[in-house]
Design an enzyme around this catalytic site. Structure first.
Site, PDB file in Angstrom:
ATOM      1  N   ASP A   1       0.859  -1.180   0.000  1.00 12.77           N
ATOM      2  CA  ASP A   1       0.000   0.000   0.000  1.00 12.77           C
ATOM      3  C   ASP A   1       0.905   1.244   0.000  1.00 12.77           C
ATOM      4  O   ASP A   1       2.089   1.153   0.377  1.00 12.77           O
ATOM      5  CB  ASP A   1      -0.891  -0.054   1.240  1.00 12.77           C
ATOM      6  CG  ASP A   1      -1.877   1.083   1.302  1.00 12.77           C
ATOM      7  OD1 ASP A   1      -2.412   1.465   0.244  1.00 12.77           O
ATOM      8  OD2 ASP A   1      -2.106   1.600   2.412  1.00 12.77           O
TER       9      ASP A   1
ATOM     10  N   ASP B   1      -0.319   5.035   0.799  1.00  8.83           N
ATOM     11  CA  ASP B   1      -0.632   6.022   1.847  1.00  8.83           C
ATOM     12  C   ASP B   1      -0.652   5.357   3.217  1.00  8.83           C
ATOM     13  O   ASP B   1      -1.366   4.381   3.437  1.00  8.83           O
ATOM     14  CB  ASP B   1      -1.998   6.668   1.568  1.00  8.83           C
ATOM     15  CG  ASP B   1      -1.983   7.519   0.307  1.00  8.83           C
ATOM     16  OD1 ASP B   1      -1.192   8.463   0.248  1.00  8.83           O
ATOM     17  OD2 ASP B   1      -2.750   7.211  -0.623  1.00  8.83           O
TER      18      ASP B   1
HETATM   19 MG   LIG Z   1      -3.174   3.096   3.235  1.00  5.21          MG
END
Ligand SMILES: [Mg+2]
Length: 273
Positions: free
Chosen positions: A14, A16
Site C-alpha cells: 500500500d 498512503d
Molecule cells: Mg493506506
C-alpha cells in the site's frame, strides 16, 4: 539473517500510510523498498487511491526518495472502468465524481464521461480526488435519484492518512451521497475486494504474496479474502486501540514497513508486549 520478505515471492505494498503520509516519506520506507529490490523480490504498489495516474503516483514516490516506476503502480481506476464497460452499452454516459485519472480510464474503455445529471448518465463512478466539490456531489445525487442508475465506487476508505492526521476519503463522500439519496453504492472494486491482488499474483506467477497495508478494513481484509498473508503497519490510520477492537486479524503486525526486514518471530509480538 532471515527476514520476513524471504518467505514471499511478491510484495504488494500500500502507499498512503505505509510509504508516505501526504507527500512526506515515512522514516525507513525508502531504505526498505531499496532492500526489497536488492533481494530480488518483485513488488507492486497497490493503492486504493484513484486520485493519481500510475505515472503521477510513481513521480510522487520518487520525489519522496522512494524508487518506483509507473508500471509498478496499481490503482482501482482500471478495474472500475472495465467493470462499467461490462455492464453498460458502448458509448453510455457515465457521471464521474473524481479525478482526471478516473475520467481518462472511463473514456479509454469507450464510455462517455460527463459532469451533469442532465446528460442522462447510466452510471455514477466515484473515486476520491481532492478537487471534489459540492456541485459534483449535487449532480451525482440528482443522477442517483433515477433508481436504474448504477453506482460504482473505486473504494470505500472513509479516511486517508495525511501528514496532519486522517482526513475524509472516498467513503466519506459516499456517505454524504448516501445521506442525501438513501442509496448505497451497488459495488466497490478496490480493496478489500481481492480482484486487484489476484490480478497481480497471476501476472507474477506468485504462490506466496505478502500484502502490506495500514488499514484493517481494506488492506488486511483484502489480503484475507485473497488468501494471502498480511502485514499491518501502524504508521497510517490504524492505532493499537483500533486493532485490539477489530475482528480482522493480520498475519503480522509491525510498527512500520521497516519490519519487512525484521526476523519473522519479532513481528507478531510488536504491539502485544
Ligand atoms: Mg493506506
Amino acid at each position: 539473517m532471515t527476514s520476513l520478505i524471504d518467505r514471499y515471492d511478491l510484495i504488494l505494498l500500500d502507499i498512503d500510510g505505509v510509504l508516505v503520509l501526504g507527500q512526506q516519506p515515512i522514516p525507513g520506507a525508502a531504505e526498505t523498498v531499496a532492500a526489497v529490490r536488492t533481494k530480488g523480490v518483485p513488488l507492486r504498489f497497490t493503492t486504493n487511491s484513484p486520485r493519481r495516474r500510475p505515472g503521477e503516483a510513481a513521480e510522487m514516490l520518487n520525489k519522496a526518495g522512494i524508487k518506483a516506476t509507473a508500471d509498478e503502480v496499481v490503482t482501482p481506476t482500471g478495474i472500475a472502468a472495465a467493470t462499467l464497460a461490462q455492464r453498460l452499452p458502448p458509448g453510455a454516459a457515465v457521471l464521474v465524481v473524481g479525478s482526471d485519472a478516473l475520467r481518462d480510464e472511463v473514456a479509454a474503455v469507450g464510455l462517455k464521461p460527463v459532469n451533469s445529471a442532465d446528460d442522462r448518465p447510466q452510471a455514477v463512478v466515484q473515486g476520491f480526488a481532492p478537487t471534489i466539490d459540492w456541485p459534483s456531489l449535487a449532480e451525482a445525487a440528482l443522477t442517483l435519484q433515477r433508481p436504474e442508475t448504477l453506482w460504482l465506487a473505486t473504494n470505500l476508505d472513509e479516511t486517508w492518512p495525511s501528514e496532519r492526521g486522517p482526513v475524509p476519503g472516498n467513503g466519506a463522500f459516499i456517505a454524504a451521497l448516501t445521506a442525501a439519496t438513501g442509496r448505497e453504492p451497488d459495488l466497490s472494486v478496490g480493496k478489500p475486494e481481492p480482484t486487484l491482488f489476484h490480478q497481480q499474483a497471476r501476472a507474477h506467477n506468485a504462490q506466496h504474496p505478502l500484502v502490506v497495508g495500514d488499514r484493517l478494513d481494506t488492506d488486511i481484509e483484502g489480503g484475507r479474502r485473497a488468501g494471502f498473508d498480511t502485514l499491518l503497519v501502524l504508521t497510517g490510520v490504524t492505532t493499537p486501540g483500533m486493532l485490539a477492537n477489530s475482528d480482522v486479524h493480520p498475519t503480522y503486525i509491525g510498527e512500520s514497513i521497516t519490519h519487512l526486514l525484521a526476523e519473522p518471530a519479532a513481528l507478531t509480538d510488536a504491539v502485544r508486549r
